[in-house]
Design a protein around this motif. Sequence first.
Motif, PDB file in Angstrom:
ATOM      1  N   TRP A   1       4.179  -2.864  11.829  1.00 45.04           N
ATOM      2  CA  TRP A   1       4.285  -1.416  11.616  1.00 45.04           C
ATOM      3  C   TRP A   1       3.951  -1.063  10.168  1.00 45.04           C
ATOM      4  CZ3 TRP A   1       7.886   1.492   8.685  1.00 45.04           C
ATOM      5  CH2 TRP A   1       7.851   2.872   8.904  1.00 45.04           C
ATOM      6  N   LEU A   2       4.454  -1.843   9.227  1.00 47.47           N
ATOM      7  CA  LEU A   2       4.153  -1.597   7.821  1.00 47.47           C
ATOM      8  C   LEU A   2       2.669  -1.797   7.535  1.00 47.47           C
ATOM      9  CD1 LEU A   2       7.243  -3.342   6.205  1.00 47.47           C
ATOM     10  CD2 LEU A   2       6.734  -0.891   6.145  1.00 47.47           C
ATOM     11  N   ARG A   3       2.062  -2.761   8.176  1.00 48.53           N
ATOM     12  CA  ARG A   3       0.632  -3.001   7.978  1.00 48.53           C
ATOM     13  C   ARG A   3      -0.186  -1.797   8.425  1.00 48.53           C
ATOM     14  NH1 ARG A   3      -2.491  -8.537   9.770  1.00 48.53           N
ATOM     15  NH2 ARG A   3      -4.481  -8.096   8.732  1.00 48.53           N
ATOM     16  N   ALA A   4       0.280  -1.149   9.481  1.00 55.74           N
ATOM     17  CA  ALA A   4      -0.463  -0.002  10.010  1.00 55.74           C
ATOM     18  C   ALA A   4      -0.331   1.232   9.134  1.00 55.74           C
ATOM     19  CB  ALA A   4       0.020   0.307  11.428  1.00 55.74           C
ATOM     20  N   ILE A   5       0.794   1.373   8.405  1.00 59.17           N
ATOM     21  CA  ILE A   5       1.015   2.620   7.669  1.00 59.17           C
ATOM     22  C   ILE A   5       0.780   2.482   6.172  1.00 59.17           C
ATOM     23  CG2 ILE A   5       2.698   3.373   9.393  1.00 59.17           C
ATOM     24  CD1 ILE A   5       4.866   2.871   7.216  1.00 59.17           C
ATOM     25  N   ARG A   6       0.799   1.282   5.637  1.00 61.78           N
ATOM     26  CA  ARG A   6       0.678   1.153   4.185  1.00 61.78           C
ATOM     27  C   ARG A   6      -0.783   1.305   3.751  1.00 61.78           C
ATOM     28  NH1 ARG A   6      -1.339  -3.570   2.101  1.00 61.78           N
ATOM     29  NH2 ARG A   6      -1.616  -5.297   3.584  1.00 61.78           N
ATOM     30  N   PRO A   7      -1.028   1.892   2.593  1.00 59.72           N
ATOM     31  CA  PRO A   7      -2.387   1.931   2.057  1.00 59.72           C
ATOM     32  C   PRO A   7      -2.912   0.509   1.815  1.00 59.72           C
ATOM     33  CG  PRO A   7      -0.958   3.479   0.903  1.00 59.72           C
ATOM     34  CD  PRO A   7      -0.071   2.647   1.762  1.00 59.72           C
ATOM     35  N   ALA A   8      -4.208   0.360   1.828  1.00 62.04           N
ATOM     36  CA  ALA A   8      -4.801  -0.975   1.719  1.00 62.04           C
ATOM     37  C   ALA A   8      -4.415  -1.678   0.430  1.00 62.04           C
ATOM     38  CB  ALA A   8      -6.318  -0.867   1.837  1.00 62.04           C
ATOM     39  N   THR A   9      -4.220  -0.908  -0.645  1.00 61.56           N
ATOM     40  CA  THR A   9      -3.905  -1.516  -1.942  1.00 61.56           C
ATOM     41  C   THR A   9      -2.404  -1.634  -2.192  1.00 61.56           C
ATOM     42  OG1 THR A   9      -4.051   0.668  -3.000  1.00 61.56           O
ATOM     43  CG2 THR A   9      -6.051  -0.703  -2.968  1.00 61.56           C
ATOM     44  N   ALA A  10      -1.587  -1.135  -1.280  1.00 67.76           N
ATOM     45  CA  ALA A  10      -0.137  -1.133  -1.485  1.00 67.76           C
ATOM     46  C   ALA A  10       0.445  -2.508  -1.183  1.00 67.76           C
ATOM     47  CB  ALA A  10       0.519  -0.083  -0.603  1.00 67.76           C
ATOM     48  N   THR A  11       1.500  -2.860  -1.902  1.00 68.59           N
ATOM     49  CA  THR A  11       2.186  -4.130  -1.693  1.00 68.59           C
ATOM     50  C   THR A  11       3.610  -3.870  -1.209  1.00 68.59           C
ATOM     51  OG1 THR A  11       2.913  -4.218  -3.994  1.00 68.59           O
ATOM     52  CG2 THR A  11       0.813  -5.288  -3.450  1.00 68.59           C
ATOM     53  N   ILE A  12       4.263  -4.942  -0.809  1.00 68.75           N
ATOM     54  CA  ILE A  12       5.635  -4.874  -0.291  1.00 68.75           C
ATOM     55  C   ILE A  12       6.450  -5.952  -0.994  1.00 68.75           C
ATOM     56  CG2 ILE A  12       7.099  -5.131   1.761  1.00 68.75           C
ATOM     57  CD1 ILE A  12       4.630  -4.309   3.428  1.00 68.75           C
ATOM     58  N   ALA A  13       7.630  -5.592  -1.440  1.00 70.61           N
ATOM     59  CA  ALA A  13       8.562  -6.574  -1.993  1.00 70.61           C
ATOM     60  C   ALA A  13       9.536  -6.972  -0.890  1.00 70.61           C
ATOM     61  CB  ALA A  13       9.314  -5.990  -3.185  1.00 70.61           C
ATOM     62  N   SER A  14       9.632  -8.270  -0.632  1.00 68.58           N
ATOM     63  CA  SER A  14      10.493  -8.706   0.463  1.00 68.58           C
ATOM     64  C   SER A  14      10.917 -10.149   0.257  1.00 68.58           C
ATOM     65  CB  SER A  14       9.768  -8.562   1.810  1.00 68.58           C
ATOM     66  OG  SER A  14      10.588  -8.987   2.871  1.00 68.58           O
ATOM     67  N   ASP A  15      12.077 -10.491   0.817  1.00 67.62           N
ATOM     68  CA  ASP A  15      12.530 -11.879   0.825  1.00 67.62           C
ATOM     69  C   ASP A  15      12.307 -12.521   2.198  1.00 67.62           C
ATOM     70  OD1 ASP A  15      14.413 -10.471   2.252  1.00 67.62           O
ATOM     71  OD2 ASP A  15      16.101 -10.948   0.943  1.00 67.62           O
ATOM     72  N   MET A  16      11.403 -11.916   2.997  1.00 76.62           N
ATOM     73  CA  MET A  16      11.101 -12.414   4.342  1.00 76.62           C
ATOM     74  C   MET A  16       9.610 -12.757   4.442  1.00 76.62           C
ATOM     75  SD  MET A  16      13.435  -9.942   6.771  1.00 76.62           S
ATOM     76  CE  MET A  16      12.956  -8.416   5.971  1.00 76.62           C
ATOM     77  N   PRO A  17       9.258 -14.028   4.279  1.00 69.72           N
ATOM     78  CA  PRO A  17       7.836 -14.410   4.313  1.00 69.72           C
ATOM     79  C   PRO A  17       7.142 -14.029   5.609  1.00 69.72           C
ATOM     80  CG  PRO A  17       9.177 -16.212   3.465  1.00 69.72           C
ATOM     81  CD  PRO A  17      10.123 -15.181   3.980  1.00 69.72           C
ATOM     82  N   ARG A  18       7.847 -14.129   6.735  1.00 65.72           N
ATOM     83  CA  ARG A  18       7.212 -13.789   8.007  1.00 65.72           C
ATOM     84  C   ARG A  18       6.812 -12.321   8.047  1.00 65.72           C
ATOM     85  NH1 ARG A  18      10.837 -17.945  10.094  1.00 65.72           N
ATOM     86  NH2 ARG A  18      12.545 -16.518   9.631  1.00 65.72           N
ATOM     87  N   LEU A  19       7.685 -11.454   7.556  1.00 66.35           N
ATOM     88  CA  LEU A  19       7.368 -10.025   7.554  1.00 66.35           C
ATOM     89  C   LEU A  19       6.135  -9.749   6.701  1.00 66.35           C
ATOM     90  CD1 LEU A  19       9.611  -6.991   7.453  1.00 66.35           C
ATOM     91  CD2 LEU A  19       8.047  -7.261   5.540  1.00 66.35           C
TER      92      LEU A  19
END
Length: 478
Positions: free
Chosen positions: A387-405
């Motif tokens: 879901w995040l892949r579909a809505i995030r801009p192409a250059t946007a990043t995500i901070a997470s402690d979940m490698p699978r996500l």
Amino acid sequence: MARFPWILLALAALLRCYGCVLTPVPGRDGVHYLWLAEALLRDGPAALCETVFHPFYPVLTALALVAGNALPGEFDPIHAGQLAAALPATLAAVPLWRLTLRLFDARIAWWTTLLYAVGNWLVRHPAECLSEGPFFLLVTASSATLVGRRNGSAAADPAPTVAGAALAGTLAGLAFLTRPEGFGLVVTGAIWLLAARRHKVAMAFALSGTLVSLLLPLGMLANGHGFTLTPKAAFNWDVGAGAAGTPMRHYFEQWLRWPGDAWEGLGYLTFPLLVFGAIRHRPRRLSDPRLLLLAPFLAQVAIVPLLKSHHRFASGLGVLLLPFAGAVFVALLDVTRRRATAARERSRPVIGCGWQLTPVLLLVLAAGKLLVNPPTDRTIERDLGRWLRAIRPATATIASDMPRLLYFAGLRPPPPRRIDAAELLAQATAETCRFVVQKRGRTAVDRAELTALGYREALLPASLANHPHATEILLLQR
């Protein structure tokens, strides 16, 4: 030579298919292998040197992905990873049977292969897109080829021809290109052949194994990373004893954990059987071919505590110990049968069906965890990531402690180690970062600092609001 019991191969295949069906989301390391396979197809071979993982399994996954994409419809990379792991893991039953037959007998080979077919983690690792699948095939095939054609007595001279030794060495080298502990096969095999006074054969084996193994450090050197023998071992050292304030204390703490992890990784029933069998049938001299089963694992026992003990470290080379478990299994069956026969001769009642039920009970114990304890449901990480892949801009990043996500969100997974609060906060500080996704209670990041950076808690998408693990996820957005 006895004929291979194909029903065991069918059982191994059935259980590994069952494991893949039960596992819709890869393991933590599994997403790294999938990422590497996709990077290989996208960026070329140099991508394989940009990671701590050894390259052979990602290459197999990339080939499976190419083959799958040639079919009509969309082919999920997860299915490619499972195919590239589960198929060789299934085929490993054949060389394991042949190896056991050559060192023991047909009955022991049958039960050894059955223990392999139903082993809990021997099924689950390939289903999680992990490198153990092809590693099982390579280590058993290398050892079976090295032992040669003779059957039965371990006192016989089973050394192969020069060509056979070269093939065995090549397989051992590929095992190293799959997992770092694979080089133990090259060392052990060369020592055994030298002890058997087969110098030309030993040279052929060691040379072929070393040349294939050198492909990894030479590839690292060619891509500007220096002559690194094994990046995974170096990485594990950095997060293991190398990062410990007191390395010796770390070593002994991990050494104390290792038996429990081996018990988990090799099976609650199988592990005590193979320990007793390894003691009872241990090699008495360096030229005994049973050295090929035991020595690589013992070398790993000495090395693993330098890193961090984990049950995954036990199963790879532990497969070679299964013939010892099979030998004890058969001995127990014989003892039970003799006692049942003696009881009948003395006109004493035999409980139930006697010894006939013993193998069924033992196998239920061996496979029980696989059948009654399905993998943890990780689908929320997959679905939220997509879901995040579909809505995030192409250059946007995500901070997470979940490698699978992060993988399912279309981003490169972080290194396979625990992500601390400082690292997660640094990721969130980046101007390109738009989301912070955490497993609640895993990484203690100060919410006030995230609020100061402009992050506010967001609702999960409606499709995930009722997921059983939805309350475990914290989603922040700015």
